[in-house]
Motif scaffolding. Structure first.
Motif, mmCIF file in Angstrom:
data_model
loop_
_atom_site.group_PDB
_atom_site.id
_atom_site.type_symbol
_atom_site.label_atom_id
_atom_site.label_comp_id
_atom_site.label_asym_id
_atom_site.label_seq_id
_atom_site.Cartn_x
_atom_site.Cartn_y
_atom_site.Cartn_z
ATOM 1 N N HIS A 96 16.321 -5.083 2.508
ATOM 2 C CA HIS A 96 15.919 -6.433 3.236
ATOM 3 C C HIS A 96 14.743 -6.531 3.816
ATOM 4 O O HIS A 96 14.286 -7.463 4.209
ATOM 5 N N SER A 97 14.163 -5.315 3.948
ATOM 6 C CA SER A 97 12.531 -5.325 4.222
ATOM 7 C C SER A 97 11.846 -4.313 3.744
ATOM 8 O O SER A 97 12.395 -3.320 3.054
ATOM 9 N N GLU A 98 10.519 -4.396 3.682
ATOM 10 C CA GLU A 98 9.646 -3.409 3.396
ATOM 11 C C GLU A 98 9.727 -2.271 4.054
ATOM 12 O O GLU A 98 9.628 -1.011 3.433
ATOM 13 N N GLU A 99 9.757 -2.163 5.175
ATOM 14 C CA GLU A 99 10.295 -1.120 6.001
ATOM 15 C C GLU A 99 11.335 -0.387 5.572
ATOM 16 O O GLU A 99 11.470 0.887 5.437
ATOM 17 N N GLU A 100 12.406 -1.083 5.489
ATOM 18 C CA GLU A 100 13.633 -0.425 5.027
ATOM 19 C C GLU A 100 13.468 0.262 3.593
ATOM 20 O O GLU A 100 14.122 1.427 3.515
ATOM 21 N N ALA A 101 12.820 -0.241 2.725
ATOM 22 C CA ALA A 101 12.681 0.300 1.282
ATOM 23 C C ALA A 101 11.477 1.506 1.584
ATOM 24 O O ALA A 101 11.841 2.521 0.998
ATOM 25 N N ARG A 102 10.873 1.456 2.322
ATOM 26 C CA ARG A 102 9.785 2.597 2.745
ATOM 27 C C ARG A 102 10.745 3.672 3.296
ATOM 28 O O ARG A 102 10.522 4.851 2.723
ATOM 29 N N GLU A 103 11.518 3.450 4.342
ATOM 30 C CA GLU A 103 12.352 4.620 4.825
ATOM 31 C C GLU A 103 13.152 5.059 3.807
ATOM 32 O O GLU A 103 13.632 6.419 3.843
ATOM 33 N N TRP A 133 13.311 -5.868 -1.506
ATOM 34 C CA TRP A 133 12.470 -4.851 -1.746
ATOM 35 C C TRP A 133 13.183 -3.777 -2.631
ATOM 36 O O TRP A 133 14.450 -3.286 -2.431
ATOM 37 N N HIS A 134 12.403 -3.141 -3.382
ATOM 38 C CA HIS A 134 12.520 -1.710 -4.168
ATOM 39 C C HIS A 134 11.334 -0.552 -3.478
ATOM 40 O O HIS A 134 10.700 -0.984 -2.773
ATOM 41 N N MET A 136 0.823 -1.307 0.005
ATOM 42 C CA MET A 136 -0.037 0.000 -0.001
ATOM 43 C C MET A 136 0.879 1.297 -0.016
ATOM 44 O O MET A 136 1.946 1.353 0.552
ATOM 45 N N TRP A 137 0.368 2.292 -0.650
ATOM 46 C CA TRP A 137 1.145 3.581 -0.659
ATOM 47 C C TRP A 137 1.021 4.117 0.691
ATOM 48 O O TRP A 137 -0.068 4.102 1.609
ATOM 49 N N ASP A 138 2.176 4.825 1.304
ATOM 50 C CA ASP A 138 2.159 5.554 2.484
ATOM 51 C C ASP A 138 2.602 6.787 2.323
ATOM 52 O O ASP A 138 3.389 7.146 1.208
ATOM 53 N N LYS A 139 2.142 7.744 3.076
ATOM 54 C CA LYS A 139 2.366 9.182 2.873
ATOM 55 C C LYS A 139 2.928 9.710 4.298
ATOM 56 O O LYS A 139 2.702 9.407 5.217
ATOM 57 N N ILE A 140 4.036 10.639 4.103
ATOM 58 C CA ILE A 140 4.263 11.682 5.081
ATOM 59 C C ILE A 140 4.181 13.092 4.769
ATOM 60 O O ILE A 140 4.270 13.374 3.395
ATOM 61 N N GLU A 141 4.387 13.877 5.341
ATOM 62 C CA GLU A 141 4.504 15.325 5.005
ATOM 63 C C GLU A 141 5.903 16.062 5.485
ATOM 64 O O GLU A 141 6.349 15.783 6.149
#
Length: 84
Positions: free
Chosen positions: A59-66, A29-30, A1-6
């Protein structure tokens, strides 16, 4: 899912994507993402700046997101500097 920050009055949207098909225990992940001003229609040309990382792997979804958020914040800062 798309996530958003401001960040600095802009929205940074990031979507982690698997590097090689469906998730497995060692999934890499990319990410893809875009930066836009609040209320912009990101589907219209000129309303957003798109970016992606499809070479490096995470190596993780969270790492790619950050990592995507970091890139998005950098682009948002460049946009603010260019309009100042």
């Amino acid at each position: 899912m798309w996530d958003k920050i401001e960040h600095n009055g802009q929205e940074v949207w990031v979507l982690p994507v698997t590097a090689y098909g469906p998730p497995v225990p060692e999934t890499l992940w990319h990410y893809i993402g875009y930066v836009c001003r609040h209320g912009a229609d990101a589907h219209l040309a000129g309303q957003s700046r798109r970016f992606q990382q499809l070479v490096a792997t995470f190596h993780s979804e969270e790492e790619a997101r950050e990592a995507g958020y970091e890139e998005g914040r950098r682009l948002a800062d460049q946009t603010d500097a260019a309009t100042a």
